[in-house]
Enzyme design. Structure first.
Site, PDB file in Angstrom:
ATOM      1  N   GLY A  77      -4.665   2.523   0.541  1.00 21.39           N
ATOM      2  CA  GLY A  77      -4.071   3.868   0.190  1.00 21.39           C
ATOM      3  C   GLY A  77      -4.956   4.678  -0.259  1.00 21.39           C
ATOM      4  O   GLY A  77      -5.138   6.233  -0.023  1.00 21.39           O
ATOM      5  N   GLU A 130      -4.539   8.515  -7.608  1.00 20.23           N
ATOM      6  CA  GLU A 130      -4.837  10.198  -7.290  1.00 20.23           C
ATOM      7  C   GLU A 130      -6.134  10.005  -6.756  1.00 20.23           C
ATOM      8  O   GLU A 130      -7.263  10.379  -7.106  1.00 20.23           O
ATOM      9  CB  GLU A 130      -5.125  10.469  -8.293  1.00 20.23           C
ATOM     10  CG  GLU A 130      -3.315  10.510  -9.258  1.00 20.23           C
ATOM     11  CD  GLU A 130      -2.743  11.442  -8.162  1.00 20.23           C
ATOM     12  OE1 GLU A 130      -1.240  10.585  -7.889  1.00 20.23           O
ATOM     13  OE2 GLU A 130      -2.014  12.611  -8.207  1.00 20.23           O
TER      14      GLU A 130
HETATM   15  C1  LIG Z   1       2.520   2.788 -10.212  1.00 22.70           C
HETATM   16  C2  LIG Z   1       1.294   3.118  -9.135  1.00 22.70           C
HETATM   17  C3  LIG Z   1       2.106   4.240  -8.564  1.00 22.70           C
HETATM   18  C4  LIG Z   1       2.048   5.326  -8.034  1.00 22.70           C
HETATM   19  N1  LIG Z   1       2.429   6.232  -7.123  1.00 22.70           N
HETATM   20  C5  LIG Z   1       1.885   7.254  -6.176  1.00 22.70           C
HETATM   21  C6  LIG Z   1       2.915   7.996  -5.195  1.00 22.70           C
HETATM   22  O1  LIG Z   1       3.493   8.583  -6.075  1.00 22.70           O
HETATM   23  N2  LIG Z   1       1.730   8.535  -3.646  1.00 22.70           N
HETATM   24  C7  LIG Z   1       1.758   7.604  -3.301  1.00 22.70           C
HETATM   25  O2  LIG Z   1       0.996   8.368  -2.316  1.00 22.70           O
HETATM   26  N3  LIG Z   1       0.922   6.579  -4.054  1.00 22.70           N
HETATM   27  C8  LIG Z   1       1.322   6.470  -4.987  1.00 22.70           C
HETATM   28  N4  LIG Z   1       0.044   4.997  -5.311  1.00 22.70           N
HETATM   29  C9  LIG Z   1      -0.587   4.198  -4.517  1.00 22.70           C
HETATM   30  C10 LIG Z   1      -2.036   4.460  -5.738  1.00 22.70           C
HETATM   31  O3  LIG Z   1      -2.425   5.942  -5.311  1.00 22.70           O
HETATM   32  C11 LIG Z   1      -2.775   3.598  -4.500  1.00 22.70           C
HETATM   33  O4  LIG Z   1      -2.503   2.270  -5.207  1.00 22.70           O
HETATM   34  C12 LIG Z   1      -4.368   4.041  -4.707  1.00 22.70           C
HETATM   35  O5  LIG Z   1      -4.557   5.046  -4.021  1.00 22.70           O
HETATM   36  C13 LIG Z   1      -4.962   2.817  -4.281  1.00 22.70           C
HETATM   37  O6  LIG Z   1      -4.768   2.423  -2.828  1.00 22.70           O
HETATM   38  P1  LIG Z   1      -4.433   0.697  -2.847  1.00 22.70           P
HETATM   39  O7  LIG Z   1      -3.558   0.507  -3.708  1.00 22.70           O
HETATM   40  O8  LIG Z   1      -3.539   0.873  -1.205  1.00 22.70           O
HETATM   41  O9  LIG Z   1      -5.959  -0.057  -2.503  1.00 22.70           O
HETATM   42  P2  LIG Z   1      -6.949   0.032  -1.267  1.00 22.70           P
HETATM   43  O10 LIG Z   1      -7.442   1.268  -0.355  1.00 22.70           O
HETATM   44  O11 LIG Z   1      -6.441  -0.789  -0.865  1.00 22.70           O
HETATM   45  O12 LIG Z   1      -8.218  -0.267  -2.618  1.00 22.70           O
HETATM   46  C14 LIG Z   1      -8.347  -1.574  -2.517  1.00 22.70           C
HETATM   47  C15 LIG Z   1      -9.822  -1.600  -3.520  1.00 22.70           C
HETATM   48  O13 LIG Z   1     -11.257  -1.550  -2.339  1.00 22.70           O
HETATM   49  C16 LIG Z   1     -11.545  -0.056  -2.870  1.00 22.70           C
HETATM   50  N5  LIG Z   1     -11.993   0.889  -1.865  1.00 22.70           N
HETATM   51  C17 LIG Z   1     -11.074   1.765  -0.657  1.00 22.70           C
HETATM   52  N6  LIG Z   1     -11.843   2.021  -0.292  1.00 22.70           N
HETATM   53  C18 LIG Z   1     -13.550   1.899  -0.705  1.00 22.70           C
HETATM   54  C19 LIG Z   1     -14.447   2.368  -0.157  1.00 22.70           C
HETATM   55  N7  LIG Z   1     -14.460   2.915   1.330  1.00 22.70           N
HETATM   56  N8  LIG Z   1     -15.665   1.852  -0.798  1.00 22.70           N
HETATM   57  C20 LIG Z   1     -15.598   1.677  -1.565  1.00 22.70           C
HETATM   58  N9  LIG Z   1     -15.091   0.496  -2.338  1.00 22.70           N
HETATM   59  C21 LIG Z   1     -13.528   0.942  -1.667  1.00 22.70           C
HETATM   60  C22 LIG Z   1     -10.793   0.462  -3.963  1.00 22.70           C
HETATM   61  O14 LIG Z   1     -11.221   1.024  -4.694  1.00 22.70           O
HETATM   62  C23 LIG Z   1     -10.116  -0.126  -4.999  1.00 22.70           C
HETATM   63  O15 LIG Z   1     -10.868  -1.840  -5.580  1.00 22.70           O
HETATM   64  C24 LIG Z   1       0.413   4.531  -7.002  1.00 22.70           C
HETATM   65  C25 LIG Z   1       0.005   3.127  -6.939  1.00 22.70           C
HETATM   66  C26 LIG Z   1       0.573   2.926  -8.096  1.00 22.70           C
HETATM   67  C27 LIG Z   1       0.196   0.842  -8.470  1.00 22.70           C
END
Ligand SMILES: Cc1cc2nc3c(=O)[nH]c(=O)nc-3n(C[C@H](O)[C@H](O)[C@H](O)COP(=O)(O)OP(=O)(O)OC[C@H]3O[C@@H](n4cnc5c(N)ncnc54)[C@H](O)[C@@H]3O)c2cc1C
Length: 370
Positions: A121, A349
């Site tokens: 995300g 977000e």
């Molecule tokens: C209950 C829930 C509702 C949600 N609702 C929506 C929605 O309506 N629409 C939507 O589009 N998304 C939604 N999301 C998704 C949410 O926005 C993502 O979970 C979030 O953006 C993080 O993405 P990821 O979980 O894929 O983690 P990843 O992006 O894979 O990140 C994993 C970890 O690595 C860290 N990380 C990633 N990149 C970097 C970097 N460049 N430098 C340092 N650290 C980094 C992150 O901080 C995190 O700790 C929802 C998530 C949940 C759990």
């Protein structure tokens, strides 16, 4: 500088607080939490009570803060049927606004915003869902993950790749995708740690035909539209954090008081109360400052990311400490739920890490704080 809010906002705050105290009963909160049920009846009541006044963003912020101070999960559930609406409001054609925004604004439909994919995300530019133009429609293939309102929304603002540019973020576009389009499938996700009254789903798009006119704005501008949206929605996530921090703090103080005069007068308990309250006030100042820039059409993304990051962290801090100072009383019921619900604020977000990267990059560009 005047920190007092206009009388009309204090009246609105009271109206929302009274609504939440009356309607967000412990029974409903518990049922929706344990059963992972979306509170449709409450959504209708909140809509009819006019809590989300789109003509005044301060009122929306206050609504979110006050509802979440009683129960974050229910508060988020009844204030997100509009999730993604700003993308349509700012960049959609009159046709799209009439067809997709009007039913949402009149309480007849629910929408969502689909950006995140199973591959991640945070790296929005790296999304893989593809939209290919074929005659008078686009064909969409791919999947989206963790989408709020995923299995209950009527339509979504959805980000997809329309071209392969050297700069990945230049090849993205936004579409409105209806949940009834052939080839669209939503799988509700169960077993979330918190905000279990909100609906979360995985979306699958298998040769989904989307009419050309459902493209929002210009092709290739989708990344920019989504970032503009995040600069608005992060203020509202910060407001969720303020509500949670305040709700947990006030509840733990009342629980601690009931545990006896000698308990609440312990220095260790008082230190925790002071630290929670101080952080809450700091988070609120930061959030309201970032909001005042945004609502005066002069958004400051650095302040917005600071507010989102700090208010989320404050919510987690206050819920943890609230459980700690109330001991066994905090491990069950409302405080336990506050603690589980708060964590998501540091994730959606933009995770705290992502917010910190934005803050640092902007400050380095600008040469520091002013
Ligand atoms: C209950 C829930 C509702 C949600 N609702 C929506 C929605 O309506 N629409 C939507 O589009 N998304 C939604 N999301 C998704 C949410 O926005 C993502 O979970 C979030 O953006 C993080 O993405 P990821 O979980 O894929 O983690 P990843 O992006 O894979 O990140 C994993 C970890 O690595 C860290 N990380 C990633 N990149 C970097 C970097 N460049 N430098 C340092 N650290 C980094 C992150 O901080 C995190 O700790 C929802 C998530 C949940 C759990």
């Amino acid at each position: 500088m005047d920190f007092a809010m206009d009388e009309k906002y204090e009246e609105h705050r009271k109206k929302v607080r009274d609504f939440a105290k009356k309607e967000f009963t412990e029974k409903i909160a518990e049922d929706c939490d344990t059963g992972e049920k979306y509170p449709e009846e409450l959504r209708r009541k909140a809509f009819e009570a006019g809590l989300m006044d789109f003509t005044d963003p301060w009122k929306i912020l206050i609504t979110i803060e006050e509802l979440c101070s009683v129960d974050e999960s229910l508060g988020v559930a009844v204030t997100t049927p509009y999730f993604g609406a700003e993308v349509l409001m700012l960049f959609g054609s009159d046709y799209l606004k009439e067809k997709y925004l009007t039913p949402v604004n009149t309480g007849k439909a629910i929408m969502g915003l689909a950006v995140t994919e199973p591959g991640g995300g945070s790296d929005v530019a790296g999304i893989k869902t593809r939209a290919t133009l074929e005659g008078d429609h686009y064909v969409l293939n791919g999947s989206k993950m963790f989408i709020t309102n995923g299995s209950i929304a009527n339509h979504f603002v959805l980000l997809a790749r329309t071209s392969d540019e050297e700069k990945k973020h230049h090849g993205l576009s936004c579409f409105v995708v209806e949940s009834t389009f052939e080839g669209f499938k939503a799988n509700k996700l169960k077993g979330k740690m918190g905000v279990r009254a909100t609906d979360t789903a995985e979306l699958q798009l298998n040769n989904v035909k989307v009419p050309k006119e459902n493209l929002i704005g210009e092709p290739g501008k989708g990344f920019y539209y989504i970032m503009t949206f995040f600069n608005i929605s992060r203020i509202y996530v910060a407001a969720q954090g303020l509500g949670v921090a305040k709700g947990a703090l006030n509840l733990s103080m009342s629980v601690a008081k009931n545990m006896g005069e000698s308990y609440v007068s312990q220095e260790s308990v008082q230190f925790e109360i002071s630290e929670m309250a101080t952080r809450f006030e700091a988070a609120r100042l930061l959030t309201y400052k970032a909001a005042s820039f945004l609502f005066n059409f002069n958004p400051n993304p650095t302040l917005t990311s600071m507010a989102k990051f700090y208010a989320a962290e404050t919510a987690v801090f206050c819920t943890e400490r609230s459980v700690e100072i109330t001991g066994m009383n905090g491990v069950f019921g409302q405080l336990e739920r506050f603690l589980r619900d708060a964590k998501i604020l540091e994730i959606w977000e933009g995770t705290s890490e992502v917010e910190k990267l934005i803050i640092a990059r902007n400050l380095i560009k600008e040469g520091g704080v002013s």
